[in-house]
Design an enzyme around this catalytic site. Sequence first.
Site, PDB file in Angstrom:
ATOM      1  N   SER A 197      -2.383  -8.393   3.330  1.00 35.52           N
ATOM      2  CA  SER A 197      -2.988  -8.277   4.660  1.00 35.52           C
ATOM      3  C   SER A 197      -3.240  -9.647   5.265  1.00 35.52           C
ATOM      4  CB  SER A 197      -4.290  -7.487   4.570  1.00 35.52           C
ATOM      5  OG  SER A 197      -4.055  -6.193   4.058  1.00 35.52           O
ATOM      6  N   GLN A 215      -8.066  -7.874 -10.754  1.00 37.73           N
ATOM      7  CA  GLN A 215      -8.836  -6.728 -10.274  1.00 37.73           C
ATOM      8  C   GLN A 215      -8.442  -5.459 -11.026  1.00 37.73           C
ATOM      9  OE1 GLN A 215      -9.580  -5.686  -5.886  1.00 37.73           O
ATOM     10  NE2 GLN A 215      -7.827  -4.396  -6.380  1.00 37.73           N
ATOM     11  N   HIS A 257       0.831  -1.198   0.000  1.00 37.99           N
ATOM     12  CA  HIS A 257       0.000   0.000   0.000  1.00 37.99           C
ATOM     13  C   HIS A 257       0.871   1.255   0.000  1.00 37.99           C
ATOM     14  CE1 HIS A 257      -2.730  -3.006   1.994  1.00 37.99           C
ATOM     15  NE2 HIS A 257      -3.568  -2.499   1.128  1.00 37.99           N
ATOM     16  N   GLY A 275      -2.276  -2.238  -7.024  1.00 37.50           N
ATOM     17  CA  GLY A 275      -1.121  -3.124  -7.047  1.00 37.50           C
ATOM     18  C   GLY A 275      -1.288  -4.252  -8.041  1.00 37.50           C
ATOM     19  N   GLU A 276      -0.185  -4.642  -8.685  1.00 34.58           N
ATOM     20  CA  GLU A 276      -0.225  -5.746  -9.645  1.00 34.58           C
ATOM     21  C   GLU A 276      -0.496  -7.093  -8.974  1.00 34.58           C
ATOM     22  OE1 GLU A 276       3.240  -5.829 -12.096  1.00 34.58           O
ATOM     23  OE2 GLU A 276       2.549  -4.178 -13.366  1.00 34.58           O
TER      24      GLU A 276
END
Length: 254
Positions: free
Chosen positions: A185, A152, A36, A146-147
């Site tokens: 996470s 997504q 992040h 993010g890759e």
Amino acid sequence: MHIFHDLNEWIRFRKTLSSELTLGFAPTMGNLHAGHASLFLASQQENSHTVASLFVNPTQFNQADDFKNYPRTLEADLEIMKNCGVDFCILPDEKSMYADQYKYQVLEKHLCQLMEGKHRPGHFNGVLTVVMKLFNLVKPQRAYFGEKDYQQYLLIEGMAKAFFMDIEIKACPTIRETSGLAFSSRNNRLNKEQKALAEEFATLFQQKDLTCEQIVAQLTAKEITVEYVEEHQGRRFAAVRIGEIRLIDNYLLG
């Protein structure tokens, strides 16, 4: 860093910002890590101001326990945002984000049927819907993803194009731990033995000389539950379960 809990307060404030300023935006669900941070820093380098949101979005969890157990680390998250130069943080609640009680949804009918969409029904409906809402609230010039969640990223980029949204969707490289395991996470929920298995997964998965079938066989032999290892559009994707913890990864082939 200015924190907005009230969406109406943010909407009023957004109208006061000069049209000459550029906003970079990184939506998050909290429990922040180095991945992040890389999004915030990329935004800071390319825009006048950086906006982040922190909202654990219930509509993208297809298992109630996964939503319930998602780590909430608000104080640490805000500290990371401040240290990375985030100017504005939006912290909405579920009632304000879904005043319509999720009656209106954004659907995609092709890529959503593959890989994550196949194994997590309804997941991407929730992702696209909440991102559309956040884009309309923030009105950024650029948005950063993010890759690690490349499927997504493709869906959000496609949504922005399909709905003529004047937003540049930026993909930032996957940030990895020294072992090669992608920051996530979910890594925080792994115990010591599970973390070792996760690192073995990362090492094995990234061996480009192996076929998907060979990777699946070797992961299964290590008693790692494999949901898929597949190749699409020149990338290799994987999702596995270690105990109750689900991990995903991908990388560019060639």
